[in-house]
Design a protein around this motif. Structure first.
Motif, PDB file in Angstrom:
ATOM      1  N   ARG A 169      -6.668  -9.752 -31.020  1.00 20.79           N
ATOM      2  CA  ARG A 169      -5.009  -9.299 -30.325  1.00 20.79           C
ATOM      3  C   ARG A 169      -4.173  -9.638 -30.914  1.00 20.79           C
ATOM      4  O   ARG A 169      -4.558 -11.064 -31.669  1.00 20.79           O
ATOM      5  CB  ARG A 169      -5.486 -10.026 -28.781  1.00 20.79           C
ATOM      6  CG  ARG A 169      -4.074 -10.084 -28.090  1.00 20.79           C
ATOM      7  CD  ARG A 169      -3.929 -10.950 -26.454  1.00 20.79           C
ATOM      8  NE  ARG A 169      -4.977 -10.007 -25.638  1.00 20.79           N
ATOM      9  CZ  ARG A 169      -4.863  -9.894 -24.102  1.00 20.79           C
ATOM     10  NH1 ARG A 169      -4.308 -11.412 -24.014  1.00 20.79           N
ATOM     11  NH2 ARG A 169      -5.730  -8.761 -22.785  1.00 20.79           N
ATOM     12  N   VAL A 171      -0.763 -11.539 -30.419  1.00 17.18           N
ATOM     13  CA  VAL A 171      -0.181 -12.119 -29.420  1.00 17.18           C
ATOM     14  C   VAL A 171       1.947 -12.333 -30.377  1.00 17.18           C
ATOM     15  O   VAL A 171       1.700 -12.891 -31.560  1.00 17.18           O
ATOM     16  CB  VAL A 171      -0.295 -13.193 -28.867  1.00 17.18           C
ATOM     17  CG1 VAL A 171       0.706 -14.287 -27.738  1.00 17.18           C
ATOM     18  CG2 VAL A 171      -1.518 -13.333 -28.125  1.00 17.18           C
ATOM     19  N   TYR A 177       3.881 -16.257 -33.419  1.00 20.23           N
ATOM     20  CA  TYR A 177       2.595 -14.988 -33.652  1.00 20.23           C
ATOM     21  C   TYR A 177       1.655 -15.945 -33.787  1.00 20.23           C
ATOM     22  O   TYR A 177       1.184 -16.662 -34.000  1.00 20.23           O
ATOM     23  CB  TYR A 177       2.963 -13.536 -34.277  1.00 20.23           C
ATOM     24  CG  TYR A 177       3.372 -13.505 -35.650  1.00 20.23           C
ATOM     25  CD1 TYR A 177       2.651 -14.681 -36.517  1.00 20.23           C
ATOM     26  CD2 TYR A 177       4.575 -14.400 -36.813  1.00 20.23           C
ATOM     27  CE1 TYR A 177       2.511 -14.664 -38.136  1.00 20.23           C
ATOM     28  CE2 TYR A 177       5.080 -14.051 -37.680  1.00 20.23           C
ATOM     29  CZ  TYR A 177       3.934 -14.355 -38.206  1.00 20.23           C
ATOM     30  OH  TYR A 177       4.298 -15.041 -39.610  1.00 20.23           O
ATOM     31  N   GLN A 179      -3.095 -14.024 -33.820  1.00 22.27           N
ATOM     32  CA  GLN A 179      -3.746 -13.506 -33.814  1.00 22.27           C
ATOM     33  C   GLN A 179      -5.485 -13.887 -33.475  1.00 22.27           C
ATOM     34  O   GLN A 179      -5.540 -15.293 -33.727  1.00 22.27           O
ATOM     35  CB  GLN A 179      -4.297 -12.553 -35.140  1.00 22.27           C
ATOM     36  CG  GLN A 179      -5.948 -11.458 -34.606  1.00 22.27           C
ATOM     37  CD  GLN A 179      -5.312 -10.361 -36.529  1.00 22.27           C
ATOM     38  OE1 GLN A 179      -5.125 -10.070 -37.214  1.00 22.27           O
ATOM     39  NE2 GLN A 179      -7.135 -10.210 -36.008  1.00 22.27           N
ATOM     40  N   THR A 209       2.794  -3.995 -34.324  1.00 21.13           N
ATOM     41  CA  THR A 209       2.703  -5.266 -32.492  1.00 21.13           C
ATOM     42  C   THR A 209       4.385  -5.406 -32.590  1.00 21.13           C
ATOM     43  O   THR A 209       4.908  -5.385 -31.516  1.00 21.13           O
ATOM     44  CB  THR A 209       1.902  -5.841 -32.873  1.00 21.13           C
ATOM     45  OG1 THR A 209       0.784  -6.271 -32.384  1.00 21.13           O
ATOM     46  CG2 THR A 209       2.598  -6.651 -30.833  1.00 21.13           C
ATOM     47  N   ALA A 222       1.288  -8.708 -25.852  1.00 15.82           N
ATOM     48  CA  ALA A 222       0.087  -9.141 -26.661  1.00 15.82           C
ATOM     49  C   ALA A 222       0.026  -7.422 -26.834  1.00 15.82           C
ATOM     50  O   ALA A 222      -0.582  -6.370 -25.702  1.00 15.82           O
ATOM     51  CB  ALA A 222      -0.798  -9.847 -25.612  1.00 15.82           C
ATOM     52  N   ASP A 224      -3.968  -4.629 -28.409  1.00 13.80           N
ATOM     53  CA  ASP A 224      -5.631  -5.272 -28.517  1.00 13.80           C
ATOM     54  C   ASP A 224      -5.466  -3.811 -29.388  1.00 13.80           C
ATOM     55  O   ASP A 224      -5.380  -3.214 -28.761  1.00 13.80           O
ATOM     56  CB  ASP A 224      -6.349  -5.135 -27.031  1.00 13.80           C
ATOM     57  CG  ASP A 224      -5.600  -6.550 -26.129  1.00 13.80           C
ATOM     58  OD1 ASP A 224      -5.212  -7.332 -27.036  1.00 13.80           O
ATOM     59  OD2 ASP A 224      -6.425  -6.116 -24.877  1.00 13.80           O
ATOM     60  N   PRO A 242       1.302 -10.730 -21.489  1.00 14.48           N
ATOM     61  CA  PRO A 242      -0.129 -11.312 -22.119  1.00 14.48           C
ATOM     62  C   PRO A 242      -0.268 -12.770 -21.211  1.00 14.48           C
ATOM     63  O   PRO A 242       0.774 -13.884 -21.111  1.00 14.48           O
ATOM     64  CB  PRO A 242       0.722 -11.543 -23.055  1.00 14.48           C
ATOM     65  CG  PRO A 242       2.115 -12.089 -23.527  1.00 14.48           C
ATOM     66  CD  PRO A 242       2.438 -10.818 -22.035  1.00 14.48           C
ATOM     67  N   ILE A 250      -0.167 -21.447 -27.517  1.00 14.61           N
ATOM     68  CA  ILE A 250       0.783 -20.220 -26.499  1.00 14.61           C
ATOM     69  C   ILE A 250       1.908 -20.788 -25.399  1.00 14.61           C
ATOM     70  O   ILE A 250       2.724 -20.536 -25.444  1.00 14.61           O
ATOM     71  CB  ILE A 250      -0.245 -19.594 -26.055  1.00 14.61           C
ATOM     72  CG1 ILE A 250      -0.759 -18.708 -27.640  1.00 14.61           C
ATOM     73  CG2 ILE A 250       0.477 -18.079 -25.807  1.00 14.61           C
ATOM     74  CD1 ILE A 250      -1.764 -17.418 -27.835  1.00 14.61           C
TER      75      ILE A 250
END
Length: 270
Positions: A169, A171, A177, A179, A209, A222, A224, A242, A250
């Motif tokens: 994912r 984000v 950002y 991963q 993204t 987010a 996937d 997300p 986060i």
């Protein structure tokens, strides 16, 4: 008499709202609801149910962070209002339903292959290859099933090739950002697995993204993906709201982004 802004926060837990409220500029009011509140859009104003007294109060900004079974019309109402909302209600509305949202997102990704299929309720989908059927509008690994041979469902389904590989994912929150390697005990992988963890960012997936977020006007999103052993990459889903509570890093980024976004909006209305 000057009246400062009032912000409606929808979907966050009480302790999360408290963290945001404690860092707001003086005089900013908050109306917080964990469930969808009653609202009225009238003459360009947004009125929201008050928790302190009967009736509705006007709000000038909205922070929305939740997924509800019947929230599509609510998002549409926020878009109709046209006021300041985090994230963009139009972007959330365009991605809320699984099939229409995926079709829209496929226009903006580099990693849309292989082609998706579809099966109406009760229709038989015949295949010699292993596939995945997805139905409904919930994420987090719900309403998905692997099959081969013949598939039939009571619900309309998106049908995808089953692609072995690593589930990840990306984000985005503003210019930050991450991963995340998604994990799980079966072929279904999730951010909620206890061993899900951060990993090195894939710049191609990050750029993809970011492109999708820009296309939908979303400040946070987010995506996937599946990355195969051969390095091919495939978009699976776009999460318009997300999860921000699974990892403290986060949550801190989301909280600070929301606080800054609200504080920058402070204006006095005479």
């Amino acid at each position: 008499m000057a009246v400062t802004q009032r912000v409606c926060i929808v979907g966050l837990e009480e302790h999360e709202v408290s963290e945001i409220q404690s860092a707001l500029e003086f005089g900013i009011g908050i109306v917080a609801h964990q469930a969808l509140p009653q609202i009225v859009v009238r003459d360009g104003k947004l009125l929201v149910a008050s928790r302190q007294k009967p009736g509705l109060v006007e709000v000038t900004r909205v922070v929305f962070h939740g997924i509800y079974e019947d929230d599509l019309e609510f998002l549409a109402a926020l878009a109709l209002w046209g006021g300041s909302c985090l994230p963009s209600p139009r972007g959330m509305m365009d991605l809320r339903l699984r099939l229409p949202g995926l079709v829209r997102a496929l226009e903006h990704t580099r990693f849309g292959l292989p082609l998706r299929g579809y099966a109406s309720p009760k229709a038989e989908f015949h295949t010699e290859a292993e596939r995945v059927a997805k139905w409904g509008n919930w994420h987090c690994g719900k309403n998905k099933e692997r099959f081969e041979g013949v598939w039939q469902s009571d619900e309309p389904c998106i049908v995808e090739d089953f692609i072995p590989g690593q589930s990840v994912r990306i984000v985005l929150i503003g210019d930050k950002y991450w991963q995340i390697k998604l994990e799980g005990d079966s072929w279904l992988k999730s951010i909620h697995a206890p061993n899900a963890k951060f990993m090195e960012i894939d710049r191609e997936l990050l750029a993809d993204t970011q492109n999708i977020a820009k296309a939908f006007g979303l400040e946070l999103v987010a995506n996937d993906y599946i990355v195969t052993d051969r390095g091919t990459k495939h978009l699976l889903e776009v999460n318009h709201v997300p999860n921000v509570s699974r990892f403290p890093e986060i949550w801190a980024a989301y909280r600070d982004y929301a606080i800054d976004w609200i504080n920058r909006s402070v204006i006095s209305v005479i």
